[in-house]
Write an enzyme that holds these catalytic residues in place. Sequence first.
Site, PDB file in Angstrom:
ATOM      1  N   ASP A 246       0.477   5.066   1.977  1.00 44.59           N
ATOM      2  CA  ASP A 246      -0.373   5.674   3.003  1.00 44.59           C
ATOM      3  C   ASP A 246      -1.131   6.893   2.469  1.00 44.59           C
ATOM      4  OD1 ASP A 246       0.865   3.889   4.790  1.00 44.59           O
ATOM      5  OD2 ASP A 246       2.428   5.333   5.291  1.00 44.59           O
TER       6      ASP A 246
ATOM      7  N   ARG B 235       6.141   6.243  14.125  1.00 46.39           N
ATOM      8  CA  ARG B 235       5.968   6.814  12.789  1.00 46.39           C
ATOM      9  C   ARG B 235       5.502   8.255  12.861  1.00 46.39           C
ATOM     10  NH1 ARG B 235       1.750   4.384   8.405  1.00 46.39           N
ATOM     11  NH2 ARG B 235       0.601   6.307   8.705  1.00 46.39           N
TER      12      ARG B 235
ATOM     13  N   HIS C 269       4.803   0.369   0.278  1.00 46.15           N
ATOM     14  CA  HIS C 269       5.534  -0.428   1.255  1.00 46.15           C
ATOM     15  C   HIS C 269       4.634  -1.539   1.819  1.00 46.15           C
ATOM     16  CE1 HIS C 269       3.736   2.980   3.439  1.00 46.15           C
ATOM     17  NE2 HIS C 269       3.646   2.174   4.478  1.00 46.15           N
TER      18      HIS C 269
ATOM     19  N   HIS D  17       0.843  -1.206   0.000  1.00 47.17           N
ATOM     20  CA  HIS D  17       0.000   0.000   0.000  1.00 47.17           C
ATOM     21  C   HIS D  17       0.876   1.253   0.000  1.00 47.17           C
ATOM     22  CE1 HIS D  17       1.200  -0.382   4.207  1.00 47.17           C
ATOM     23  NE2 HIS D  17       0.860   0.882   4.395  1.00 47.17           N
TER      24      HIS D  17
HETATM   25  C1  SIN Z   1       3.312   1.139   7.826  1.00 50.58           C
HETATM   26  O1  SIN Z   1       3.405   2.334   8.055  1.00 50.58           O
HETATM   27  O2  SIN Z   1       2.632   0.697   6.916  1.00 50.58           O
HETATM   28  C2  SIN Z   1       4.083   0.174   8.719  1.00 50.58           C
HETATM   29  C3  SIN Z   1       5.448  -0.087   8.217  1.00 50.58           C
HETATM   30  C4  SIN Z   1       6.210  -1.001   9.132  1.00 50.58           C
HETATM   31  O3  SIN Z   1       5.803  -1.198  10.276  1.00 50.58           O
HETATM   32  O4  SIN Z   1       7.235  -1.525   8.715  1.00 50.58           O
END
Ligand code: SIN
Length: 301
Positions: free
Chosen positions: A120, A292, A277, A118
């Site tokens: 974000d 994050r 990602h 996906h």
């Molecule tokens: C995400 O923000 O999609 C999670 C990425 C991760 O935890 O590696």
Amino acid sequence: MTERSFEVIISTTVCCKGSNEEKSMEISRLSGVGAEITGVDIRHLSDNEYEGIKSAFTENGLIFFRDQHLTEEDHIAFAKRWGEININRFFKANDKYPEIAMVTKEEHQEQNIGGGWHTDHSYDQEPALGSILVAKELPESGGDTWFTSMYKAYDSLSDGLKETLERMRAVHSAHYAFGTKSGDKQSGGTGGRIGNADAADALENPVHPVVITHPMSGRKALYVNRAFTLHFENWSEEDSVPLLEYLYDIAIRDEFVTKFQWRPGSVAFWDNRATWHYAQNDYQGQRREMHRITLEGCALG
Ligand code: SIN
């Protein structure tokens, strides 16, 4: 998976001329997507280092750092150099710092956040620029994050398909991933989310170009993704599926992908407009905690 399941293909040294620093920062472009930057402490960046990092980010859409020692305040300060921070509506916030979204999977949880390809925030009218993810607690093994390049996905298409897609737009939505339509995934914070499905349902679905001109690099990138794209504008979902699936398969070709293995002190900064990602969920029974910070973006054209 090996420590380096990707290959460095170009390595550039950015000298710290004009500053008092003796060491030099090295930027290594990876063969899939992204660049790894070493020889720098992102808590104390000279202007030259910042400019070098910005160029690497613009060019590659994804940068990695190793061996950083960031407190929450350092993380926030680094993020603020890039723009305004987006306060996440769907993930639990850090107890002390609302700017930091907790991307946590507890030992007893089976689902993780981001466990599928996906990008974000494509469900927003002005999708977020990107996110800076800091490793806080890692499983003994597993928990890698895979990334792919939407520049390379676009570049690989035939001219005819590029021209067709450049005239098209697609409808994106948070309703299925975060809204009431997502079923029990929302309840009780499973997978680290908070249960605010009504907020997701209230979002108006945006329509974005299928091919965007990236606001920083000026390059074209494919901008649809399996998690949030519903259908092409004026096409039914049923009619959209074959072409979307064809594009999704191209986007994750091995040669576009970097499989990033986290270590304590690792930091990844990705551009949502140029990459996808996928957080691997292969460490059941172990805890993983990442912090994050997401940066506000702009309308895409
Ligand atoms: C995400 O923000 O999609 C999670 C990425 C991760 O935890 O590696």
